[in-house]
Design an enzyme around this catalytic site. Structure first.
Site, PDB file in Angstrom:
ATOM      1  N   HIS A  60     -15.053  -0.688   3.522  1.00  0.00           N
ATOM      2  CA  HIS A  60     -14.922   0.637   4.106  1.00  0.00           C
ATOM      3  C   HIS A  60     -16.145   1.506   3.846  1.00  0.00           C
ATOM      4  O   HIS A  60     -16.179   2.675   4.175  1.00  0.00           O
ATOM      5  CB  HIS A  60     -13.685   1.347   3.536  1.00  0.00           C
ATOM      6  CG  HIS A  60     -12.414   0.621   3.843  1.00  0.00           C
ATOM      7  ND1 HIS A  60     -11.698   0.807   5.008  1.00  0.00           N
ATOM      8  CD2 HIS A  60     -11.721  -0.317   3.141  1.00  0.00           C
ATOM      9  CE1 HIS A  60     -10.622   0.039   5.006  1.00  0.00           C
ATOM     10  NE2 HIS A  60     -10.620  -0.660   3.872  1.00  0.00           N
TER      11      HIS A  60
ATOM     12  N   SER B  42       0.799  -1.232   0.000  1.00  0.00           N
ATOM     13  CA  SER B  42       0.000   0.000   0.000  1.00  0.00           C
ATOM     14  C   SER B  42       0.827   1.276   0.000  1.00  0.00           C
ATOM     15  O   SER B  42       0.283   2.353  -0.179  1.00  0.00           O
ATOM     16  CB  SER B  42      -0.918   0.014   1.217  1.00  0.00           C
ATOM     17  OG  SER B  42      -1.729  -1.141   1.192  1.00  0.00           O
TER      18      SER B  42
ATOM     19  N   CYS C 211      -7.854   1.872   1.797  1.00  0.00           N
ATOM     20  CA  CYS C 211      -8.899   1.049   1.175  1.00  0.00           C
ATOM     21  C   CYS C 211      -8.391   0.434  -0.127  1.00  0.00           C
ATOM     22  O   CYS C 211      -7.950   1.126  -1.032  1.00  0.00           O
ATOM     23  CB  CYS C 211     -10.129   1.915   0.886  1.00  0.00           C
ATOM     24  SG  CYS C 211     -11.334   1.081  -0.143  1.00  0.00           S
TER      25      CYS C 211
ATOM     26  N   ASP D   2     -10.553  -6.879   0.005  1.00  0.00           N
ATOM     27  CA  ASP D   2     -10.012  -5.744   0.741  1.00  0.00           C
ATOM     28  C   ASP D   2      -9.482  -6.282   2.068  1.00  0.00           C
ATOM     29  O   ASP D   2      -9.930  -7.314   2.542  1.00  0.00           O
ATOM     30  CB  ASP D   2     -11.120  -4.719   1.017  1.00  0.00           C
ATOM     31  CG  ASP D   2     -10.543  -3.375   1.417  1.00  0.00           C
ATOM     32  OD1 ASP D   2     -10.593  -2.455   0.577  1.00  0.00           O
ATOM     33  OD2 ASP D   2     -10.042  -3.261   2.560  1.00  0.00           O
TER      34      ASP D   2
END
Lengths: 616, 376
Positions: free
Chosen positions: A371, A326, A384, A365
């Site tokens: 989310h 991420s 997310c 996810d």
């Protein structure tokens, strides 16, 4: 047969030839006259001079190796030093019976068979009149023992010299590197004249990258010698030029903080001074003690290092290639804004998974229940995945590749070290050429969250973070401070595009979202933000080491340590006036925010304190 | 039909003269070579610190070389011309083979191991190259035009580059100069000679630009050995001390201190002239140079007397190359030329160069003793 002997059109040809014969003969006479003039000069004019030199049959030339440059950190603390050392050297030409001498010396000084064998190899490679070391780093006792019997060993002598010493050992082993004995390969490429009398050459790190500067220029001395070939008088000397002292941008205290903070994990911490590009920490854990390499590490110890599971010889900062996870998201988000693929406030719904049209495969996810409705700020703050799956698909791999390459993904940073790995940011062309296969939309989807083919080095990650913090003005990382290191010849690297074409307001939006990662109640790194006296912008990352099957769930406690996710973290601070950018990778550390975040915080805390202290 | 000729030089009818004549031996040249070879034993004895083994080996090699010379003197020069292309092509093929062996054997290589002895193809090219160029130019009208010049330059470059790649710069240079000498004797226009030299000069900075740092360093050491006093410079410094200390009259045979105490490296091979100069002084040096000059004069006389273009060009080139040998070796030993591995012809110990040299003289003798009488 005789037909060939008829002379065809010969008169003219013969005349040409005869002319040339005369010309050649004159040339020959002139050149022979030159030889005689030169001989007369040497033997009449120079006779007295040369006869004096020859009188005792006594001129021997010895190299004067230069002192290797010292390496300092930014505050002048010594990272690579020269310490005095005694070396036992042999000149094969002057030794009546080499085998006998070797045997006697072996008994006298307890030299290992391995060393004797190494010495024999060296003898084969060198000229007979060259001085070759048999034993390095003699103890005072050994020196004394030899000096007693020295007259019985013609051609053997002890030389006092300087050798490399690394006071910080494993702490900076990957950035400083080490010097080692010159090997056969290097013998071929090193400038011969300059390495006479030098036994060591930089093998890795700064020691290797700046070898020419650190080494200096060899001088020589013409010695008058006695019948035993020992020097008794200096006839002529040409002093060596010592190597350049290097001042690094590295801060050894900060390096120690980073290295210690990594304790318990294999990994890397890089910190870059955003204003200059100077690298402040370059920690790769575990390191190794470079000192044994200087004197020739034993085969057993080397094997242990090589076979160790934690790979201490592996330079993780420069050559470790990890999926960014991420930590890539801020850059993908910026690409989305710059290409107009999405607005900052546009919302998407995240149900906890994503499916491509006409496919049953679920891209999950990390938050099982999703989310909900998120905009870009939420997507970065909460990390997310679904938002970025969709964004990646909208952007397409071609746009993502074009944009992220500008931030240095998939390319060497060009730092002043050798053997850097370039990482990888995939493209359609790459897949076609290297993997011999077409690009699939599913691959675009996972590229959006930094999984799939993408690989980055910690150094690349730090550089990209610094460049983002710098609003697109590319930060070029380097280690040697050229201003302080007088006489360094290595040219500085200039970035390809010094300023990236990004809109400041888009960058500000991304930075604000990254501030929320640390300072908002929903941020993935909110724990480290508690009580922080300054604003930090950051992004957590978790990189998968192995793939969880469709029906299974990832459970940290149930899987083997070495298959656990890598924890990543990028950060810079202060957010409004960025001074330092940090990238952390903790292998198998699990979640980025929990493990890698605190490490980055320690480094940034300390650096900002140091900056404040020096400002006062 | 060819008519054997006895010419003006030796009208004597002693039996020994008859035998030598039957052997197709040119007596003045033969005597000159014999004298230098005899001298080589004297010098070698001292340079090798009175090592009889060395002398025996040198003797065996000399016998072999003289035998080859006599054999070649028997061959009709027409045969040399006929086999020029084949010999040249064969030589180039061997050079490529050596290079490939080097590539597969992971290392530089100059030898072709034939089991019973090791053969150095680059030596063969020292003769085959001038033969080839002489043949090529003699097939066209002299002086060579630009087209022939291009052809000849290519023919010279092929073996030169292959040998330089080995790497053996000394031999490569000798091969190139033997080919260039043919062009010169063929009457290549001075215009081309000047332009060619200028072109070579202009090419240097370009090549320089493409070299690695360490390669540049090697070249600099090569051009200025004093910069590397422990390597090539060591030879030069020691050799200058040896020569200079010899003075005008020398220290006397077996009295050279420099070579005896191993101060002078390679004293029996490439640097043997330094030993000679130390022991026999300036007078000795001038004497030796005179001896060489006499041999060269005879060779040039032979090329002057040659009766067809091919023989003339080949003889001229072989004579000139012999001089180049002498000049390059002595020039290097006395420190006016860079150090390249070129032995002192007929005197230095070892190597196959003696065999090649005498083969060249064999060809010269063949050219001279197979002339037919011209109707005057």
């Amino acid at each position: 047969m005789s037909r060939r002997y008829t002379i065809n059109n010969s008169a003219a040809e013969q005349r040409i030839f005869l002319n040339r014969v005369v010309a050649a003969f004159i040339l020959i006479l002139v050149l022979i006259a030159c030889l005689i003039v030169r001989l007369a000069y040497l033997q009449i004019v120079g006779h007295e001079h040369y006869a004096t030199l020859a009188k005792e049959n006594s001129i021997k030339i010895a190299p004067l190796p230069p002192t290797r440059g010292i390496i300092y950190d930014r505050n002048g603390r010594i990272l690579a030093d020269n310490i005095p050392s005694y070396t036992l050297e042999l000149v094969p030409e002057q030794i009546p019976d080499l085998e006998d001498t070797l045997q006697k010396l072996q008994e006298l000084l307890q030299i290992s068979d391995e060393k004797i064998e190494q010495f024999r190899e060296q003898v084969k490679r060198n000229k007979r009149f060259a001085s070759i070391p048999l034993l390095l780093r003699l103890s005072d006792e050994q020196v004394a023992e030899f000096m007693v019997v020295r007259p019985f060993f013609p051609g053997v002598d002890i030389r006092a010299g300087l050798v490399r010493y690394y006071p910080y050992g494993e702490l900076v082993s990957h950035v400083i590197g080490y010097v080692g004995r010159i090997n056969e390969q290097e013998l071929k490429t090193l400038p011969e004249a300059n390495y006479r009398g030098s036994y060591h050459v930089g093998k890795s790190g700064i020691e290797s990258a700046y070898e020419t500067d650190l080494h200096g220029k060899t001088g020589y001395v013409e010695n008058e010698t006695n019948a035993q070939s020992r020097a008794i008088n200096v006839v002529n000397a040409n002093d060596p030029i010592p190597g350049v002292d290097l001042y690094l941008t590295l801060d050894i205290d900060l390096q120690k903080t980073a290295y210690d903070a990594l304790e318990g994990y294999n990994g890397a911490v890089v910190a870059i001074d955003i204003k200059t590009g100077g690298v402040l920490t370059f920690a790769s854990r575990p390191g190794f003690d470079p000192n044994p390499f200087v004197f020739g590490i034993s085969a057993k110890a080397y094997k242990e290092l090589q076979e160790s599971e934690s790979q201490p010889l592996f330079n993780r900062v420069l050559r470790g290639q990890y999926p960014p996870g991420s930590t890539l998201k801020p850059f993908v988000a910026l690409a989305g804004l710059e290409y107009g693929a999405i607005g900052f406030q546009n919302r998407m719904f995240c149900p906890g998974f994503y499916q491509l049209p006409n496919s049953t495969h679920k891209y999950r996810d990390w938050a099982k229940w999703g989310h909900g409705s998120v905009n870009m700020n939420d997507a970065i703050t909460e990390s997310c995945d679904v938002y970025f799956y969709k964004l990646a698909l909208t952007l397409g791999i071609d746009s993502m590749h074009e944009f992220l390459q500008k931030f240095g993904f998939g390319e060497k940073t060009g730092i002043d070290l050798v053997n850097e790995k370039p990482g990888l940011f995939p493209s359609r062309e790459w897949k076609r050429d290297v993997r011999k296969s077409a690009w699939f939309p599913g691959e675009t989807v996972i590229t959006g969250i930094g999984q799939g083919f993408t690989q980055v080095t910690p150094l690349q990650l730090a550089r990209a973070t610094a460049t983002l913090a710098n609003h697109g003005k590319v930060v070029q990382p380097f280690l040697v401070n050229r201003v302080l290191s007088h006489g360094v010849t290595l040219p500085p690297n200039t970035p390809k595009d010094p300023v990236l074409p990004v809109h400041p307001e888009n960058v500000d939006n991304i930075i604000n979202a990254m501030i929320n990662v640390v300072h908002s109640s929903r941020g993935t790194a909110k724990k480290i933000g508690l009580g922080m006296p300054y604003k930090m912008a950051a992004k957590t990352g978790t990189a998968q080491v192995f793939t969880v099957k469709q029906k299974e769930h990832y459970n940290e406690n149930q899987i083997e340590f070495k298959l656990r996710d890598h924890a990543l973290f990028i950060a810079f601070a202060p957010a409004d006036d960025p001074k330092i950018a940090v990238a952390v990778v903790a292998e198998n550390g699990g979640h980025g925010g929990t493990v890698a975040g605190p490490i980055a915080k320690k480094v940034i805390d300390q650096y900002l304190k140091m900056v404040a202290a020096s400002a006062n | 039909m060819q008519i054997e000729t006895q010419h003006e030089d030796f009208e004597g009818h002693s039996w020994i003269g008859n035998v030598l004549r039957k052997l197709h031996i040119d007596i003045p040249l033969f005597l000159g070579l014999l004298l230098i070879t005899a001298l080589s034993f004297v010098i070698l004895y001292s340079a090798s610190t009175q090592n009889l083994d060395v002398l025996v080996k040198h003797g065996m090699r000399s016998c072999l070389a003289f035998l080859l010379m006599i054999c070649l003197a028997h061959v009709n020069p027409y045969q040399f011309k006929r086999y020029s292309t084949i010999l040249y092509t064969f030589g180039v093929v061997l050079l490529v083979a050596v290079l490939l062996l080097g590539v597969f054997g992971k290392g530089a290589q100059r030898w072709l191991d034939l089991g019973f002895f090791r053969f150095q193809p680059s030596e063969m090219l020292k003769i085959a190259t001038p033969m080839m160029i002489a043949w090529y130019l003699s097939e066209h009208a002299l002086p060579p035009k630009s087209r022939e010049l291009v052809g000849a330059v290519i023919l010279i470059c092929i073996p030169t580059l292959l040998i330089a790649k080995q790497p053996d710069l000394g031999t490569a240079m000798l091969v190139a100069s033997s080919g260039a000498a043919v062009l010169f004797f063929a009457g290549l226009s001075w215009k081309f000679i000047v332009a060619g030299s200028a072109f070579l000069g202009a090419l240097m900075p370009v090549i320089w630009h493409f070299l690695h740092d360490y390669q540049r360093n090697r070249v600099l050491t090569f051009l200025n050995p004093e910069a590397d006093p422990m390597g090539k410079g060591y030879h030069i410094i020691q050799s200058k001390i040896a020569i200079g200390s010899g003075g005008i009259s020398g220290k006397g045979w077996l009295e050279s201190s420099q070579s005896k105490l191993d101060f002078l490296p390679e004293s029996s091979t490439d640097f043997i002239f330094a030993v000679f100069a130390e022991e026999f002084g300036l007078f000795g040096c001038i004497g030796l140079l005179t001896l060489y000059l006499m041999v060269i004069c005879r060779c040039i006389y032979i090329s002057w007397q040659a009766q067809d273009t091919y023989s003339r060009l080949l003889a001229g080139s072989l004579s000139f190359t012999f001089f180049v040998y002498v000049f390059v070796n002595i020039g290097m030993v006395i420190g006016i030329l860079p150090v390249v591995g070129v032995p002192l012809p007929l005197v230095s110990y070892g190597g196959t160069s003696m065999v090649t040299l005498l083969a060249g003289f064999g060809i010269l003798m063949s050219i001279h003793t197979h002339r037919k009488l011209l109707p005057t």
